[in-house]
Write an enzyme that holds these catalytic residues in place. Structure first.
Site, PDB file in Angstrom:
ATOM      1  N   ARG A 126      -8.990   9.388  -3.815  1.00  0.00           N
ATOM      2  CA  ARG A 126      -9.586   8.729  -4.989  1.00  0.00           C
ATOM      3  C   ARG A 126      -9.699   9.669  -6.183  1.00  0.00           C
ATOM      4  NH1 ARG A 126      -8.693   5.640  -1.607  1.00  0.00           N
ATOM      5  NH2 ARG A 126     -10.119   4.277  -0.476  1.00  0.00           N
TER       6      ARG A 126
ATOM      7  N   TYR B 176     -11.336  -7.892   1.623  1.00  0.00           N
ATOM      8  CA  TYR B 176     -10.038  -7.654   2.258  1.00  0.00           C
ATOM      9  C   TYR B 176      -9.481  -6.283   1.851  1.00  0.00           C
ATOM     10  CZ  TYR B 176      -5.073  -7.555   2.824  1.00  0.00           C
ATOM     11  OH  TYR B 176      -3.805  -7.127   3.128  1.00  0.00           O
TER      12      TYR B 176
ATOM     13  N   GLN C 126       8.715  -1.023   3.429  1.00  0.00           N
ATOM     14  CA  GLN C 126       7.937  -0.857   4.669  1.00  0.00           C
ATOM     15  C   GLN C 126       8.190  -2.049   5.577  1.00  0.00           C
ATOM     16  OE1 GLN C 126       4.354  -2.611   5.107  1.00  0.00           O
ATOM     17  NE2 GLN C 126       4.786  -2.153   7.254  1.00  0.00           N
TER      18      GLN C 126
ATOM     19  N   GLY D 179      -0.318  -5.094   1.775  1.00  0.00           N
ATOM     20  CA  GLY D 179       0.076  -6.501   1.858  1.00  0.00           C
ATOM     21  C   GLY D 179      -0.801  -7.405   1.011  1.00  0.00           C
TER      22      GLY D 179
ATOM     23  N   SER E 171       5.294  -3.437   0.677  1.00  0.00           N
ATOM     24  CA  SER E 171       4.793  -3.858   1.995  1.00  0.00           C
ATOM     25  C   SER E 171       5.641  -4.968   2.571  1.00  0.00           C
ATOM     26  CB  SER E 171       3.350  -4.343   1.849  1.00  0.00           C
ATOM     27  OG  SER E 171       2.997  -5.134   2.963  1.00  0.00           O
TER      28      SER E 171
ATOM     29  N   GLY F  97      -5.036   7.947   2.929  1.00  0.00           N
ATOM     30  CA  GLY F  97      -6.394   7.734   3.452  1.00  0.00           C
ATOM     31  C   GLY F  97      -7.456   8.364   2.578  1.00  0.00           C
ATOM     32  N   GLY F  98      -8.095   7.558   1.742  1.00  0.00           N
ATOM     33  CA  GLY F  98      -9.265   8.023   1.019  1.00  0.00           C
ATOM     34  C   GLY F  98      -8.996   8.798  -0.259  1.00  0.00           C
TER      35      GLY F  98
ATOM     36  N   THR G 200       5.966   1.055   9.964  1.00  0.00           N
ATOM     37  CA  THR G 200       4.550   1.264  10.289  1.00  0.00           C
ATOM     38  C   THR G 200       4.329   1.013  11.777  1.00  0.00           C
ATOM     39  OG1 THR G 200       3.892   0.656   8.066  1.00  0.00           O
ATOM     40  CG2 THR G 200       2.191   0.508   9.752  1.00  0.00           C
TER      41      THR G 200
ATOM     42  N   LYS H  74       5.363   5.649   9.615  1.00  0.00           N
ATOM     43  CA  LYS H  74       4.014   5.652   9.035  1.00  0.00           C
ATOM     44  C   LYS H  74       2.981   5.204  10.061  1.00  0.00           C
ATOM     45  CE  LYS H  74       1.221   3.407   5.392  1.00  0.00           C
ATOM     46  NZ  LYS H  74       0.353   2.455   6.091  1.00  0.00           N
TER      47      LYS H  74
ATOM     48  N   HIS I  47      -4.351   4.146   8.607  1.00  0.00           N
ATOM     49  CA  HIS I  47      -4.290   2.819   7.992  1.00  0.00           C
ATOM     50  C   HIS I  47      -5.548   2.551   7.147  1.00  0.00           C
ATOM     51  CE1 HIS I  47      -1.531  -0.741   8.495  1.00  0.00           C
ATOM     52  NE2 HIS I  47      -2.476  -1.294   7.779  1.00  0.00           N
TER      53      HIS I  47
ATOM     54  N   GLY J 175      -3.383   4.062  -1.545  1.00  0.00           N
ATOM     55  CA  GLY J 175      -3.642   2.721  -1.006  1.00  0.00           C
ATOM     56  C   GLY J 175      -4.565   1.996  -1.968  1.00  0.00           C
TER      57      GLY J 175
ATOM     58  N   TYR K  16       7.581  -3.812   9.712  1.00  0.00           N
ATOM     59  CA  TYR K  16       7.004  -3.786  11.062  1.00  0.00           C
ATOM     60  C   TYR K  16       8.128  -4.158  12.009  1.00  0.00           C
ATOM     61  CZ  TYR K  16       2.314  -3.782   8.998  1.00  0.00           C
ATOM     62  OH  TYR K  16       1.178  -3.441   8.294  1.00  0.00           O
TER      63      TYR K  16
HETATM   64  C1  LIG Z   1      -5.571  -4.201   1.382  1.00  0.00           C
HETATM   65  C2  LIG Z   1      -4.690  -3.308   2.206  1.00  0.00           C
HETATM   66  C3  LIG Z   1      -3.501  -3.799   2.699  1.00  0.00           C
HETATM   67  C4  LIG Z   1      -2.658  -2.974   3.450  1.00  0.00           C
HETATM   68  N1  LIG Z   1      -1.446  -3.459   3.881  1.00  0.00           N
HETATM   69  C5  LIG Z   1      -0.592  -2.625   4.515  1.00  0.00           C
HETATM   70  C6  LIG Z   1       0.709  -3.071   4.875  1.00  0.00           C
HETATM   71  O1  LIG Z   1       1.088  -4.211   4.627  1.00  0.00           O
HETATM   72  N2  LIG Z   1       1.524  -2.203   5.510  1.00  0.00           N
HETATM   73  C7  LIG Z   1       1.146  -0.903   5.781  1.00  0.00           C
HETATM   74  O2  LIG Z   1       1.926  -0.151   6.354  1.00  0.00           O
HETATM   75  N3  LIG Z   1      -0.084  -0.462   5.453  1.00  0.00           N
HETATM   76  C8  LIG Z   1      -0.950  -1.282   4.820  1.00  0.00           C
HETATM   77  N4  LIG Z   1      -2.183  -0.814   4.448  1.00  0.00           N
HETATM   78  C9  LIG Z   1      -2.538   0.591   4.693  1.00  0.00           C
HETATM   79  C10 LIG Z   1      -2.150   1.451   3.485  1.00  0.00           C
HETATM   80  O3  LIG Z   1      -0.747   1.588   3.381  1.00  0.00           O
HETATM   81  C11 LIG Z   1      -2.734   2.863   3.596  1.00  0.00           C
HETATM   82  O4  LIG Z   1      -2.414   3.395   4.861  1.00  0.00           O
HETATM   83  C12 LIG Z   1      -4.248   2.921   3.379  1.00  0.00           C
HETATM   84  O5  LIG Z   1      -4.655   1.959   2.434  1.00  0.00           O
HETATM   85  C13 LIG Z   1      -4.651   4.299   2.900  1.00  0.00           C
HETATM   86  O6  LIG Z   1      -6.032   4.411   2.737  1.00  0.00           O
HETATM   87  P1  LIG Z   1      -6.764   4.284   1.299  1.00  0.00           P
HETATM   88  O7  LIG Z   1      -6.665   2.851   0.911  1.00  0.00           O
HETATM   89  O8  LIG Z   1      -8.148   4.706   1.581  1.00  0.00           O
HETATM   90  O9  LIG Z   1      -6.061   5.164   0.318  1.00  0.00           O
HETATM   91  C14 LIG Z   1      -3.048  -1.641   3.725  1.00  0.00           C
HETATM   92  C15 LIG Z   1      -4.270  -1.171   3.246  1.00  0.00           C
HETATM   93  C16 LIG Z   1      -5.092  -1.977   2.481  1.00  0.00           C
HETATM   94  C17 LIG Z   1      -6.374  -1.419   1.955  1.00  0.00           C
END
Ligand SMILES: Cc1cc2nc3c(=O)[nH]c(=O)nc-3n(C[C@H](O)[C@H](O)[C@H](O)COP(=O)(O)O)c2cc1C
Length: 425
Positions: free
Chosen positions: A322, A35, A138, A90, A117, A319-320, A166, A263, A287, A341, A140
């Site tokens: 690390r 997940y 955040q 989330g 979230s 995004g990405g 978002t 976002k 995302h 994230g 929706y």
């Molecule tokens: C497990 C998980 C749950 C996420 N849940 C939400 C969320 O509830 N709301 C939201 O706006 N983005 C959510 N995202 C997106 C993150 O906010 C973010 O855009 C993304 O993880 C960035 O990429 P990275 O994980 O590679 O850093 C989620 C991402 C992951 C991996």
């Protein structure tokens, strides 16, 4: 060279976010790790989010006395200790008990903002009560607007600084791995049930104290007794509204006078439109590769958006990320700050609250080291000349308002419409 990652279970010995990821993989049951980890379709975008950083090569300056280094960055006119923050994710309660609280406490300890979230398993009231927290919420824009308006009212009462709306999830991305783990919606298949049984430490931490985690902010949206992560899925899916459009942002802008951040856009034209709706900031994002597979990385449109937004709204992205050097590259291209994230989630899953702090500390020390190695004493000294890859440098120069690096070809990257996609190879 493919190095061997730390094989143990002590999160404090993890040297990098990748090592925390390995620890998380061992600690979590398969369904929960997948997940966190997964992307949509063929996960091209997920991979691109990481690969893009390799194309941005740097050329450091030397002999510049970097004996002290300042990593502070103003976000909406207030100092953040670091140029990154914890973004919204989330179901954090599925990684460890009270996952959101532990993450938020780690952010507060580090002096950086935390975005809660909408699908959190801790309430905004609990988060707002954390000492020294700088929390953003955040949301929706669900079909039941009354619920959204009430949530906004709660955020206002708690005097939180910002709402992050978002907008990339009105249609859900295709996450095949997620469906494969279940026989029915949210009913794990036998293989995954057995796998859960093989993770007793996780079971004792997450399931035994309070059962399956519950959504803490969506009470009035869900039918009575359906607020568990397990029970709420179909009710929430029905609330997603594919008719979402800019009128909805205007509505939100009207009822929320605090900082408003959109976002989940990635196209510069959308950022331009956002300016017209009086938003205070955008988070460029795909995302985490979980929505449109094939989308560019936010890094690829960052410079263009930063250029058009300069002085008018804040530009964040995710995004990405690390490595600290990834974060520094985003700052070089005009980002105000980066959202974490999965990087933070790996720490949380590997070592609960202290593990999340460890993830933040790894990135802090990497940003600090990168800055020093580049010959800079503060983030303000980051300048386009430190980028070697010509197309990326030209993009950064355009953000900084410098003259184009030569006319003609380079200029074509600077006309505000084309991005250095050719830099990605
Ligand atoms: C497990 C998980 C749950 C996420 N849940 C939400 C969320 O509830 N709301 C939201 O706006 N983005 C959510 N995202 C997106 C993150 O906010 C973010 O855009 C993304 O993880 C960035 O990429 P990275 O994980 O590679 O850093 C989620 C991402 C992951 C991996």
């Amino acid at each position: 060279m493919n190095r061997r990652l730390y094989p143990g279970r002590d999160y404090r010995r993890a040297q990098s976010i990748d090592e925390l990821r390995e620890l998380a993989r061992r600690r979590l049951p398969n369904f929960s790790f997948e997940y966190v980890e997964g992307g949509s379709d063929d996960e091209f975008t997920l991979a691109r989010n990481r690969a893009i950083f390799q194309s941005i090569t740097l050329q450091p300056r030397t002999l510049r006395n970097v004996g002290t280094r300042d990593l502070r960055r103003d976000v909406f006119g207030k100092p953040s200790a670091l140029p990154f923050m914890v973004g919204p994710t989330g179901f954090n309660g599925l990684l460890t008990a009270g996952g959101d609280l532990r993450l938020a406490e780690a952010a507060a300890r580090a002096g950086i903002p935390f975005v809660l979230s909408n699908a959190s398993t801790s309430s905004i009231e609990e988060i707002a009560a954390i000492d020294g927290i700088r929390a953003w919420m955040q949301i929706y824009l669900y079909r039941t607007r009354d619920h959204v308006a009430k949530l906004v009212e709660r955020v206002r009462r708690l005097e939180l600084e910002a709402i992050v709306v978002t907008v990339d999830s009105a249609i859900f991305g295709n996450r095949e791995w997620d469906r494969r783990n279940y026989v029915r919606p949210l009913q794990l298949d036998l293989r995954n049930k057995l796998d859960v049984a093989l993770h007793p430490e996780w079971v004792w931490d997450v399931l035994v104290p309070n059962g399956v985690p519950r959504f803490a902010n969506l009470g009035d949206l869900l039918p009575p007794g359906k607020d568990s992560v397990k029970g709420a899925a179909s009710a929430l899916a029905a609330e997603l509204d594919p008719s979402l459009n800019w009128d909805d942002i205007a509505w939100l802008r009207d009822i929320w006078k605090g900082k408003l951040i959109v976002k989940g856009m990635i196209h510069p034209a959308d950022a331009e439109i956002a300016l017209g709706y009086g938003v205070d900031g955008v988070v460029l994002s795909n995302h985490g590769g979980r929505q449109l597979d094939g989308s560019v990385s936010a890094m690829e449109t960052l410079a263009e958006v930063a250029r058009l937004a300069r002085g008018r709204m804040s530009v964040f992205l995710d995004g990405g990320f690390r490595r600290g050097s990834d974060i520094v590259k985003a700052l070089l291209l005009g980002a105000d700050a980066v959202l974490l994230g999965r990087a933070a989630l790996y720490g949380l899953a590997a070592g609960k609250g202290p593990g999340a702090s460890h993830a933040i500390e790894i990135l802090r020390s990497e940003v600090d080291r990168t800055l020093g190695l580049l010959g800079c004493s503060s983030l303000d000294e980051l300048s386009p000349e430190l980028i070697h890859a010509p197309a990326w440098r030209a993009a950064a120069q355009a953000v900084a308002g410098h003259a184009p690096h030569g006319a003609g070809e380079a200029g074509s990257n600077l006309d505000g419409r084309r991005m250095p996609i050719d830099a990605f190879s």
